[in-house]
Design an enzyme around this catalytic site. Structure first.
Site, mmCIF file in Angstrom:
data_model
loop_
_atom_site.group_PDB
_atom_site.id
_atom_site.type_symbol
_atom_site.label_atom_id
_atom_site.label_comp_id
_atom_site.label_asym_id
_atom_site.label_seq_id
_atom_site.Cartn_x
_atom_site.Cartn_y
_atom_site.Cartn_z
ATOM 1 N N SER A 152 0.862 -1.192 0.000
ATOM 2 C CA SER A 152 0.000 0.000 0.000
ATOM 3 C C SER A 152 0.893 1.235 0.000
ATOM 4 O O SER A 152 2.044 1.173 0.460
ATOM 5 C CB SER A 152 -0.853 -0.011 1.270
ATOM 6 O OG SER A 152 -1.475 1.237 1.461
ATOM 7 N N TYR A 192 -2.996 -1.029 10.445
ATOM 8 C CA TYR A 192 -2.962 -1.420 9.021
ATOM 9 C C TYR A 192 -1.679 -0.886 8.386
ATOM 10 O O TYR A 192 -0.953 -1.625 7.708
ATOM 11 C CB TYR A 192 -4.194 -0.850 8.302
ATOM 12 C CG TYR A 192 -4.182 -1.033 6.798
ATOM 13 C CD1 TYR A 192 -4.602 -2.227 6.217
ATOM 14 C CD2 TYR A 192 -3.757 0.003 5.957
ATOM 15 C CE1 TYR A 192 -4.604 -2.384 4.834
ATOM 16 C CE2 TYR A 192 -3.758 -0.150 4.577
ATOM 17 C CZ TYR A 192 -4.180 -1.351 4.016
ATOM 18 O OH TYR A 192 -4.172 -1.502 2.647
#
Ligand SMILES: NC(=O)c1ccc[n+]([C@@H]2O[C@H](COP(=O)([O-])OP(=O)(O)OC[C@H]3O[C@@H](n4cnc5c(N)ncnc54)[C@H](OP(=O)(O)O)[C@@H]3O)[C@@H](O)[C@H]2O)c1
Length: 267
Positions: free
Chosen positions: A162, A175
């Site tokens: 990400s 996360y």
């Protein structure tokens, strides 16, 4: 420049269109997409089916797996929770029995929790599970498949991390940490596997339009556009793929580190 990129560059300058095993089209390549029943994973599955790859998709949601199988009967849709050792072992056994090898592993499955660490109603278990899936599960699954990948003549691991692996979002601290950890693992894995010829690719997506981001009201890349970009960059020999706005981050982190860290933190 990575060794592979250098080899590809020299090869293309010297031999023009002469192709290496990595240039092969996707047809017949045995490809596992974790989290292939939704969002980005599903877009990978559909593009690779169109390219005549042999696609295996896994996930937890049986309904979504059955729907995928109904729409694409050629896909093997296998229930598997990547955080459960027994599930991962069963998946590996099934692929070994049916195919005897794995050509491409796409580590896409993940969950994203929005966690306020000061909120006592957020349980430790919820945070631990997120890390168990995104980091521990992905690492152990990758390790489990290394021998099957070595049975391929042009094996590849595609790790979906990400943009938050580079700079964290305040709303998703755990996360972001899991993705930064996965990026670090990917860098080290690439070095460990250079000698055995397994190509390791990292994709750092920007905000992409999927069920996971339904509530976010900002411009999003489509999952189809992301996967098209990834497949094109893989063909061009790129091992780190930073689509959309994530492509600007490395430069911004050098030019204006505090500014860009604040901007990303608030997204
Ligand atoms: N969308 C974005 O903006 C964005 C941005 C950057 C990075 N990413 C990354 O892109 C990947 C895909 O995200 P997405 O947006 O497509 O999300 P999504 O639509 O929610 O899909 C996530 C997939 O992961 C699977 N999954 C989750 N936990 C699992 C587990 N324990 N075992 C097996 N499968 C599991 C889900 O299937 P089940 O629920 O059936 O298990 C689902 O297929 C993730 O790695 C995510 O971090 C997304």
């Amino acid at each position: 420049m990575s060794n592979l990129k250098l080899v590809n560059l020299v090869r293309s300058r010297l031999f023009g269109t002469l192709r290496s095993p990595y240039d092969r089209p996707w047809a017949e390549r045995v490809t596992l997409v974790t989290g292939g029943n939704s969002g980005i994973g599903r877009a990978f599955v559909e593009k690779l089916v169109m390219a005549n790859a042999k696609v295996i998709a896994c996930g937890r949601n049986q309904d979504a797996l059955q729907e995928l199988q109904r729409e694409h009967p050629e896909v093997e849709a296998i229930p598997c929770n990547i955080a459960e050792r027994a599930d991962v072992l069963a998946l590996a056994e099934s692929i070994e029995t049916r195919h005897g090898k794995l050509d491409v592993l796409i580590n896409n499955a993940a969950i994203m929790e929005q966690v306020d660490l000061l909120d006592d109603s957020v349980s430790d278990d919820r945070i631990a599970y997120e890390i168990a899936v995104n980091l521990v599960g992905t690492i152990l699954l990758t390790r489990r498949f290394l021998q099957l990948l070595r049975s391929s003549d042009c094996p590849m691991i595609i790790m979906i991390t990400s943009g938050y692996a580079l700079l964290p979002a305040t709303r998703a601290p755990t996360y972001s940490a899991s993705k930064a950890g996965l990026r670090s693992f990917t860098l080290a894995l690439r070095r460990q596997l250079t000698g055995v010829g397994i190509r390791v690719i990292e994709v750092l997506p920007p905000l992409v339009d999927t069920p996971a981001t339904r509530a976010v009201q900002r411009p999003k890349m489509s999952a189809d556009a992301l996967v098209d970009r990834v497949l094109r960059d893989i063909d061009r020999g790129r091992d780190e793929i930073l689509p959309g706005q994530v492509g600007l981050l490395p430069l911004m982190m050098r030019l204006a580190p505090k500014y860009i860290a604040r901007r990303v933190a608030g997204t």
